[in-house]
Motif scaffolding. Structure first.
Motif, PDB file in Angstrom:
ATOM      1  N   LYS A   1      18.876   4.031 -10.833  1.00 56.61           N
ATOM      2  CA  LYS A   1      19.088   3.555 -12.415  1.00 56.61           C
ATOM      3  C   LYS A   1      17.891   3.066 -12.859  1.00 56.61           C
ATOM      4  O   LYS A   1      17.724   1.952 -13.511  1.00 56.61           O
ATOM      5  CB  LYS A   1      20.268   2.445 -12.249  1.00 56.61           C
ATOM      6  N   LYS A   2      16.882   3.893 -12.630  1.00 55.42           N
ATOM      7  CA  LYS A   2      15.703   3.322 -13.413  1.00 55.42           C
ATOM      8  C   LYS A   2      14.612   4.624 -13.227  1.00 55.42           C
ATOM      9  O   LYS A   2      14.797   5.638 -12.744  1.00 55.42           O
ATOM     10  CB  LYS A   2      14.987   2.345 -12.453  1.00 55.42           C
ATOM     11  N   THR A   3      13.404   4.576 -14.280  1.00 56.90           N
ATOM     12  CA  THR A   3      12.517   5.676 -14.398  1.00 56.90           C
ATOM     13  C   THR A   3      11.470   5.521 -13.340  1.00 56.90           C
ATOM     14  O   THR A   3      11.130   4.349 -13.157  1.00 56.90           O
ATOM     15  CB  THR A   3      11.918   5.543 -15.782  1.00 56.90           C
ATOM     16  N   VAL A   4      11.257   6.572 -12.651  1.00 58.23           N
ATOM     17  CA  VAL A   4      10.350   6.484 -11.569  1.00 58.23           C
ATOM     18  C   VAL A   4       9.308   7.545 -11.821  1.00 58.23           C
ATOM     19  O   VAL A   4       9.356   8.724 -12.634  1.00 58.23           O
ATOM     20  CB  VAL A   4      11.123   7.014 -10.300  1.00 58.23           C
ATOM     21  N   THR A   5       8.179   7.423 -11.287  1.00 62.27           N
ATOM     22  CA  THR A   5       6.941   8.472 -11.311  1.00 62.27           C
ATOM     23  C   THR A   5       7.120   9.467 -10.288  1.00 62.27           C
ATOM     24  O   THR A   5       7.328   9.283  -8.864  1.00 62.27           O
ATOM     25  CB  THR A   5       5.478   7.618 -11.135  1.00 62.27           C
ATOM     26  N   LYS A   6       7.165  10.602 -10.709  1.00 65.24           N
ATOM     27  CA  LYS A   6       7.642  11.979  -9.716  1.00 65.24           C
ATOM     28  C   LYS A   6       6.440  12.746  -9.695  1.00 65.24           C
ATOM     29  O   LYS A   6       5.180  12.625 -10.609  1.00 65.24           O
ATOM     30  CB  LYS A   6       8.622  12.868 -10.063  1.00 65.24           C
ATOM     31  N   VAL A   7       6.117  13.346  -8.267  1.00 70.27           N
ATOM     32  CA  VAL A   7       4.735  14.277  -8.381  1.00 70.27           C
ATOM     33  C   VAL A   7       5.232  15.580  -8.016  1.00 70.27           C
ATOM     34  O   VAL A   7       6.228  15.688  -7.398  1.00 70.27           O
ATOM     35  CB  VAL A   7       4.056  13.647  -7.327  1.00 70.27           C
ATOM     36  N   ARG A   8       4.580  16.567  -8.772  1.00 67.12           N
ATOM     37  CA  ARG A   8       4.844  18.079  -8.474  1.00 67.12           C
ATOM     38  C   ARG A   8       4.037  18.455  -7.289  1.00 67.12           C
ATOM     39  O   ARG A   8       3.108  18.673  -7.160  1.00 67.12           O
ATOM     40  CB  ARG A   8       4.468  18.743  -9.666  1.00 67.12           C
ATOM     41  N   ILE A   9       4.867  18.738  -5.981  1.00 65.48           N
ATOM     42  CA  ILE A   9       4.397  19.360  -4.916  1.00 65.48           C
ATOM     43  C   ILE A   9       5.184  20.266  -4.202  1.00 65.48           C
ATOM     44  O   ILE A   9       6.480  20.286  -4.801  1.00 65.48           O
ATOM     45  CB  ILE A   9       3.888  18.251  -3.925  1.00 65.48           C
TER      46      ILE A   9
ATOM     47  N   ILE B   1       0.817  -1.078   0.002  1.00 65.63           N
ATOM     48  CA  ILE B   1      -0.002  -0.113  -0.053  1.00 65.63           C
ATOM     49  C   ILE B   1       0.817   1.249   0.052  1.00 65.63           C
ATOM     50  O   ILE B   1       2.010   1.197   0.690  1.00 65.63           O
ATOM     51  CB  ILE B   1      -0.897  -0.206   1.248  1.00 65.63           C
ATOM     52  N   TRP B   2       0.449   2.124  -1.009  1.00 63.80           N
ATOM     53  CA  TRP B   2       1.302   3.480  -1.166  1.00 63.80           C
ATOM     54  C   TRP B   2       0.580   4.513  -0.632  1.00 63.80           C
ATOM     55  O   TRP B   2      -0.520   4.767  -0.715  1.00 63.80           O
ATOM     56  CB  TRP B   2       1.552   3.541  -2.740  1.00 63.80           C
ATOM     57  N   PHE B   3       1.427   5.656   0.039  1.00 65.71           N
ATOM     58  CA  PHE B   3       0.671   6.816   0.310  1.00 65.71           C
ATOM     59  C   PHE B   3       0.757   7.749  -0.786  1.00 65.71           C
ATOM     60  O   PHE B   3       1.910   7.554  -1.770  1.00 65.71           O
ATOM     61  CB  PHE B   3       1.489   7.458   1.324  1.00 65.71           C
ATOM     62  N   LYS B   4      -0.144   8.431  -1.285  1.00 63.82           N
ATOM     63  CA  LYS B   4      -0.227   9.216  -2.672  1.00 63.82           C
ATOM     64  C   LYS B   4      -0.018  10.568  -2.662  1.00 63.82           C
ATOM     65  O   LYS B   4      -0.748  11.306  -1.439  1.00 63.82           O
ATOM     66  CB  LYS B   4      -1.726   8.973  -3.169  1.00 63.82           C
ATOM     67  N   LEU B   5       0.938  10.992  -3.129  1.00 68.90           N
ATOM     68  CA  LEU B   5       1.006  12.615  -3.124  1.00 68.90           C
ATOM     69  C   LEU B   5       0.026  13.295  -4.137  1.00 68.90           C
ATOM     70  O   LEU B   5      -0.277  12.585  -5.141  1.00 68.90           O
ATOM     71  CB  LEU B   5       2.444  12.941  -3.433  1.00 68.90           C
ATOM     72  N   LEU B   6      -0.494  14.392  -3.758  1.00 69.90           N
ATOM     73  CA  LEU B   6      -1.301  14.906  -4.672  1.00 69.90           C
ATOM     74  C   LEU B   6      -0.861  16.180  -5.505  1.00 69.90           C
ATOM     75  O   LEU B   6      -0.235  17.076  -4.974  1.00 69.90           O
ATOM     76  CB  LEU B   6      -2.640  15.779  -3.744  1.00 69.90           C
ATOM     77  N   GLY B   7      -0.434  15.969  -6.744  1.00 68.98           N
ATOM     78  CA  GLY B   7      -0.188  16.716  -7.885  1.00 68.98           C
ATOM     79  C   GLY B   7       0.076  16.270  -9.229  1.00 68.98           C
ATOM     80  O   GLY B   7      -0.178  15.036  -9.244  1.00 68.98           O
TER      81      GLY B   7
ATOM     82  N   GLU C   1       9.755  16.255  -1.089  1.00 68.68           N
ATOM     83  CA  GLU C   1       9.394  14.903  -1.117  1.00 68.68           C
ATOM     84  C   GLU C   1       8.478  14.814  -2.356  1.00 68.68           C
ATOM     85  O   GLU C   1       7.212  15.141  -2.425  1.00 68.68           O
ATOM     86  CB  GLU C   1       8.101  14.402   0.151  1.00 68.68           C
ATOM     87  N   ASP C   2       9.114  14.069  -3.578  1.00 70.07           N
ATOM     88  CA  ASP C   2       8.166  14.085  -4.632  1.00 70.07           C
ATOM     89  C   ASP C   2       7.949  12.542  -5.210  1.00 70.07           C
ATOM     90  O   ASP C   2       7.809  12.510  -6.327  1.00 70.07           O
ATOM     91  CB  ASP C   2       9.153  14.835  -5.801  1.00 70.07           C
ATOM     92  N   GLU C   3       7.902  11.662  -4.240  1.00 73.14           N
ATOM     93  CA  GLU C   3       7.450  10.429  -4.962  1.00 73.14           C
ATOM     94  C   GLU C   3       6.539   9.589  -3.692  1.00 73.14           C
ATOM     95  O   GLU C   3       6.590   9.932  -2.514  1.00 73.14           O
ATOM     96  CB  GLU C   3       8.668   9.528  -5.039  1.00 73.14           C
ATOM     97  N   ASP C   4       5.764   8.930  -4.380  1.00 71.23           N
ATOM     98  CA  ASP C   4       4.487   8.182  -3.460  1.00 71.23           C
ATOM     99  C   ASP C   4       5.687   7.333  -2.929  1.00 71.23           C
ATOM    100  O   ASP C   4       6.499   6.717  -3.289  1.00 71.23           O
ATOM    101  CB  ASP C   4       3.701   7.379  -4.439  1.00 71.23           C
ATOM    102  N   PHE C   5       5.193   6.754  -1.491  1.00 73.59           N
ATOM    103  CA  PHE C   5       6.038   6.021  -0.697  1.00 73.59           C
ATOM    104  C   PHE C   5       5.258   4.693   0.065  1.00 73.59           C
ATOM    105  O   PHE C   5       4.122   4.951   0.277  1.00 73.59           O
ATOM    106  CB  PHE C   5       6.902   6.533   0.088  1.00 73.59           C
ATOM    107  N   VAL C   6       5.890   3.836   0.037  1.00 69.67           N
ATOM    108  CA  VAL C   6       5.056   2.616   0.758  1.00 69.67           C
ATOM    109  C   VAL C   6       4.925   2.793   2.273  1.00 69.67           C
ATOM    110  O   VAL C   6       5.630   3.252   2.814  1.00 69.67           O
ATOM    111  CB  VAL C   6       5.874   1.159   0.569  1.00 69.67           C
ATOM    112  N   ILE C   7       3.579   2.628   2.641  1.00 67.11           N
ATOM    113  CA  ILE C   7       3.388   2.665   3.979  1.00 67.11           C
ATOM    114  C   ILE C   7       2.866   1.209   4.732  1.00 67.11           C
ATOM    115  O   ILE C   7       3.012   1.120   5.960  1.00 67.11           O
ATOM    116  CB  ILE C   7       2.214   3.455   4.328  1.00 67.11           C
ATOM    117  N   VAL C   8       2.541   0.217   3.629  1.00 64.70           N
ATOM    118  CA  VAL C   8       2.485  -1.061   4.213  1.00 64.70           C
ATOM    119  C   VAL C   8       2.875  -1.976   3.230  1.00 64.70           C
ATOM    120  O   VAL C   8       2.790  -1.926   2.025  1.00 64.70           O
ATOM    121  CB  VAL C   8       0.746  -1.580   4.193  1.00 64.70           C
TER     122      VAL C   8
END
Length: 461
Positions: free
Chosen positions: A132-140, A115-121, A157-164
């Motif tokens: 060394k990989k492509t990741v999804t970033k969030v503009r906040i 389960i990931w925490f979702k950043l809004l942006g 803090e510009d990426e969603d992160f695992v919480i569970v």
RNA sequence: GCCCUCAUCGUCUAUCGGUUAGGACAGGAGAUUCUCAAUCUUCAAAGCGGGGUUCGAUUCCCCGUGGGGGCACCA
């Protein structure tokens, strides 16, 4: 609702680190200074490494240091408050409820079984050099905190992160924040190593609709030698070591206070009540401090010197009782008044209780060793055998009732023979104690008593 | 590599723009004493570098350098 609530949240790894002790201490000081509540929370979500014995290490170290907690395990029946349980391993349902709230609010989602925490942006792809990989970033916007010690600190803090995790276990960031919300913690006082985590935590607080508490990141303790922060494997890093070596807890506490904090003037040795009164978060330093065992030892000596007679004798007895060596056994087996006399004779001379066995051993046995090197040195000068004979003859009838009486007698003897006190001192000490270090020979003689002293003189070859 | 953070004697630190930059531990010397400690006196010891701001910077700002921490489905 200005009631301060702080928490110390160790995980039971089997060690109680000097750095943890200081974090606990600063939290405790702040609680006591403000009349707030000091909470002990056990972060034992890592089931592999968790055990009852490891918990006891924490309890015992805190108790020894005098850092009593108002809420937490072992306080009354319910943990001393209505915010329990205080062990994270027993709070699974609470974490689940909080995660469900996040899911329902659209602030968390499942991916790859976790389960990931979702950043809004606005979302965008970017290549991460480090991983060394492509990741999804969030503009906040960057997260900003007003740290009580460091002032304003901003971090993006510009990426969603695992919480569970995919195995169902909640991660540190999540449980930490959930517990701080549920336990109504008002000030988070922790090591600077958590400063970079704070942006995640603030986002989580906001995600839960909670106002983030005040943060205070205290500097770290660096290892005495070599680079980096102190870790459990470093020499002198464990609280239990000082306990074992007979250090006074107030000495360690006082020393730890001075590592990163000071009263604003030149005072160093302070009563804990004064420290509580003077301590405050803005007074804490911002730079890391290197551990210095020499200064700790000095602080311990100062504390030891200050101890009232009976307390010191008690401390000495407790220390020796833990030793399990022939010397310690012999010392404890002697009559209480004799034991007391020996210890009080030693109190002003030793730097730590651990010197006691070596320093006092010869008082408790007639079978003490004679230091060969000292013997050679002492016997090489003048006519020590003759001096010893004169001394024995004189002491046979001398007044042993006080140090000064003995001193006067020896001085009179020396004067009679046209010599000085020093001509008798070395050989007398060697014959009576086998060494060349120790308390004054007058005190030594008084405590040993005429019979023992003369017997030792007689046996001396 | 990226992000955060810190920067005064060897070490812990004081100084909240103007000080002979103070104290403590450790180190040197001396005094005292019956040894060893303690104690007392004393010596040596610091503002990382470069730019600014200012009449004046250790102190405020920027850059650099150096230290520390963090960048996980560890805590």
């Amino acid at each position: 609702m200005s009631q301060v609530r702080v928490r110390f949240a160790p995980s039971p790894t089997g060690f109680f680190h000097i750095g943890s002790a200081r974090t606990a201490l600063f939290n405790w000081l702040y609680a006591r200074h403000t009349g707030g509540t000091f909470i002990l929370r056990i972060e034992d979500t890592d089931k592999e490494r968790n055990s009852e014995a490891f918990l006891n290490v924490i309890y015992e170290s805190l108790n020894w240091l005098g850092l009593n907690w108002d809420e937490g395990p072992k306080v009354g029946g319910s943990g001393g408050g209505n915010h329990g349980p205080y062990r994270q391993s027993e709070r699974g349902a609470i974490y689940k409820a909080y995660v469900d709230r996040l899911m329902a609010a659209g602030r968390a989602y499942e991916k790859d079984g976790a389960i990931w925490f979702k950043l809004l942006g606005e979302r965008y792809e970017a290549f991460d050099d480090h991983r060394k990989k492509t990741v999804t970033k969030v503009r906040i916007p960057p997260v900003a905190i007003e740290d009580q010690i460091r002032g304003r600190v901003e971090r993006l803090e510009d990426e969603d992160f695992v919480i569970v995790r995919s195995d169902g276990n909640p991660v540190f960031h999540l449980v930490n924040v959930v517990d701080d919300i549920a336990m109504e913690v008002t000030h988070i006082i922790r090591g600077e190593d958590h400063l970079s985590n704070t942006s995640k935590h603030v986002l989580l607080f906001e995600g839960f609709g909670a106002k983030p508490p005040a943060f205070a990141h205290i500097p770290l303790i660096l290892k005495q030698n070599g680079p980096g922060k102190m870790s459990k494997r470093d020499q002198g890093a464990l609280v239990e070591e000082y306990q074992r070596r007979g250090y006074l807890p107030e000495a360690l506490v006082n020393f730890l206070c001075l590592l990163g904090w000071n009263p604003g003037d030149d005072r160093e040795k302070m009563a804990i009540a004064d420290i509580i009164r003077l301590f405050d978060l803005p007074g804490v330093n911002q730079s890391n401090a290197r551990f210095d065992d020499k200064k700790l030892a000095h602080m311990n000596m100062v504390c030891l010197l200050e101890q009232p007679a009976e307390r010191f004798v008690g401390l000495a007895r407790d220390y020796l009782a833990r030793q399990d060596t022939p010397v310690a056994q012999a010392a404890l087996a002697t009559e209480a008044p004799f034991f007391r006399d020996v210890m009080l004779l030693s109190q002003p001379k030793i730097k730590g209780l651990e010197e006691l066995p070596a320093y006092t051993g010869y008082f408790f046995t007639e079978d003490f060793p004679i230091d060969a090197k000292v013997r050679d040195k002492v016997m090489a000068k003048g006519d020590p055998k003759a001096r010893l004979g004169e001394l024995a003859e004189m002491l046979a009838t001398a007044d042993f009732s006080s140090d000064t009486a003995i001193e006067e007698a020896i001085k009179a003897l020396a004067a009679k023979n046209g010599l000085g006190f020093g001509d008798y001192q070395a050989i007398a000490r060697l014959a009576a104690s086998g060494t060349n270090v120790g308390p004054s020979i007058t005190g030594m003689f008084r405590v040993l008593g005429r019979e023992r002293v003369l017997a030792r003189f007689g046996r001396f070859q």
